[in-house]
Each structure stands twice: as structure tokens, then as C-alpha cells.
Design a protein around this motif. Structure first.
Motif, PDB file in Angstrom:
ATOM      1  N   PRO A  85      -5.231   1.605  -0.794  1.00  0.00           N
ATOM      2  CA  PRO A  85      -4.615   0.753  -1.813  1.00  0.00           C
ATOM      3  C   PRO A  85      -3.122   0.590  -1.534  1.00  0.00           C
ATOM      4  O   PRO A  85      -2.483   1.495  -1.008  1.00  0.00           O
ATOM      5  N   ARG A  86      -2.625  -0.583  -1.862  1.00  0.00           N
ATOM      6  CA  ARG A  86      -1.189  -0.779  -1.643  1.00  0.00           C
ATOM      7  C   ARG A  86      -0.405   0.072  -2.631  1.00  0.00           C
ATOM      8  O   ARG A  86      -0.842   0.301  -3.763  1.00  0.00           O
ATOM      9  N   PRO A  87       0.737   0.573  -2.197  1.00  0.00           N
ATOM     10  CA  PRO A  87       1.542   1.405  -3.088  1.00  0.00           C
ATOM     11  C   PRO A  87       1.997   0.622  -4.320  1.00  0.00           C
ATOM     12  O   PRO A  87       2.088  -0.603  -4.294  1.00  0.00           O
ATOM     13  N   THR A  88       2.291   1.352  -5.356  1.00  0.00           N
ATOM     14  CA  THR A  88       2.757   0.759  -6.608  1.00  0.00           C
ATOM     15  C   THR A  88       4.211   1.131  -6.832  1.00  0.00           C
ATOM     16  O   THR A  88       4.625   2.259  -6.567  1.00  0.00           O
ATOM     17  N   GLU A 106       7.477  -7.011  -5.518  1.00  0.00           N
ATOM     18  CA  GLU A 106       6.374  -7.942  -5.269  1.00  0.00           C
ATOM     19  C   GLU A 106       6.536  -8.618  -3.909  1.00  0.00           C
ATOM     20  O   GLU A 106       5.570  -8.767  -3.165  1.00  0.00           O
ATOM     21  N   GLY A 109       5.259  -6.593  -1.116  1.00  0.00           N
ATOM     22  CA  GLY A 109       3.832  -6.335  -1.095  1.00  0.00           C
ATOM     23  C   GLY A 109       3.384  -5.167  -1.949  1.00  0.00           C
ATOM     24  O   GLY A 109       2.261  -4.685  -1.812  1.00  0.00           O
ATOM     25  N   LEU A 110       4.250  -4.704  -2.823  1.00  0.00           N
ATOM     26  CA  LEU A 110       3.896  -3.596  -3.701  1.00  0.00           C
ATOM     27  C   LEU A 110       3.250  -4.135  -4.978  1.00  0.00           C
ATOM     28  O   LEU A 110       3.585  -5.226  -5.432  1.00  0.00           O
ATOM     29  N   ASP A 146       3.290   6.080  -4.088  1.00  0.00           N
ATOM     30  CA  ASP A 146       3.963   5.185  -5.024  1.00  0.00           C
ATOM     31  C   ASP A 146       5.457   5.493  -5.139  1.00  0.00           C
ATOM     32  O   ASP A 146       5.924   6.546  -4.710  1.00  0.00           O
TER      33      ASP A 146
END
Length: 168
Positions: A85-88, A106, A109-110, A146
């Protein structure tokens, strides 16, 4: 995601066969061969998920002792790619700095989560999620990859910092 990229001899899967393997090492969709080929691929998938790196494995289906344990007469090569999953980016608070960080996160790509009672779509259009009802920061649950930015302007810094540090 595991993809059969090469086969030779007698094998049950064909080139291009794919399987999706979950974090428990189980095939949840698709197929890359039976029995030992699947077990070898699933074990490698778990290693790839842990390391974040891809792997190419050669499975010898013609050697009961040193290979995959099945005398099928063939071999296969499988490419295993972890899809993580992409990091938050968790933004706690509000203000112009938080708004700019939301846009930058954003663009990088977060996934962006803004946690503030005053957050709205007008000021945070790039946010993946807005949390406006979390006074004790209980919904702050960052994963190891994250990022957390605390911009609460001293109104809850200690609560959000404590909650962030308690997360895994």
C-alpha cells in the motif's frame, strides 16, 4: 503478485499465469501451478512483502530431493513482485501549512488524511480522507511507512504526539 515468466518440460502452469498472494501467504486469486510450486511461490511472496523487493525464483519440478518435491519433469521461473500500500501522510491540525502539505503529499503519491474538526473539502481537496470527529486522535493509526505531521497549533499536540508514538 506472482507471474510465471518461463516454463520448460512438463509443468501445470503456463507462461503468463498469475496469482495474487495475501499477507498470510495464501493464494487469493489466480494460479501459478499446483502443490509444491504454489508453496514455494507463496513462501517467496511472504519474503518479498517483508523486504519490499522483487524476486525471481526457479522451481525444479523434476527433482524430488533438491527441487520442489514433485517429479513432473519440468521447471518454471516465477517473478514475484510485492504490491505494498502507498504510504499515508497524516496531517493533524489545520492552517495554511497543513493545506500546502496536503497538496504536496498528494503530488508525491501519498494517501493524505487530514484530521481536524475544521477540515473541509474546500481547503483540502487533495485529501484522500478527512477526519472531523476525532477529538482524542483515536483514529490516528499510522503504519511504519507512514508520515505524521502535527500542525495542531498547540491545541492537542501532546495528544496527537502520544497517539502517533503508540502506533506500530
Amino acid at each position: 503478485v506472482a507471474t510465471v515468466v518461463e516454463t520448460a518440460g512438463s509443468v501445470s502452469a503456463k507462461t503468463g499465469a498469475k496469482a495474487i498472494i495475501d499477507g498470510d501467504g495464501r493464494v487469493v486469486a489466480g494460479w501459478v501451478g499446483g502443490g509444491c510450486a504454489e508453496a514455494t511461490t507463496c513462501n517467496t511472496a511472504l519474503q518479498c512483502l517483508a523486504s519490499g523487493e522483487t524476486a525471481v525464483i526457479d522451481i525444479d519440478l523434476d527433482d524430488e530431493v533438491l527441487g520442489a518435491g514433485m517429479p513432473c519433469g519440468g521447471r518454471m521461473r516465477v517473478y514475484v513482485e510485492p504490491v505494498l500500500p502507498r504510504p499515508t501522510l497524516w496531517i493533524m491540525g489545520h492552517g495554511r501549512v497543513a493545506e500546502c502539505l496536503c497538496i504536496l503529499g498528494e503530488l508525491m503519491g501519498l494517501a493524505v488524511v487530514v484530521n481536524d474538526p475544521g477540515a473541509d473539502r474546500e481547503r483540502y481537496p487533495a485529501a484522500s480522507r478527512l477526519i472531523i470527529d476525532d477529538m482524542d486522535y483515536g483514529q490516528l493509526q499510522p503504519l511504519p511507512a507512514d508520515f505524521v505531521v502535527i500542525a495542531t497549533q498547540h491545541k492537542g499536540d501532546h495528544k496527537s504526539m502520544r497517539r502517533s508514538l503508540q502506533s506500530r
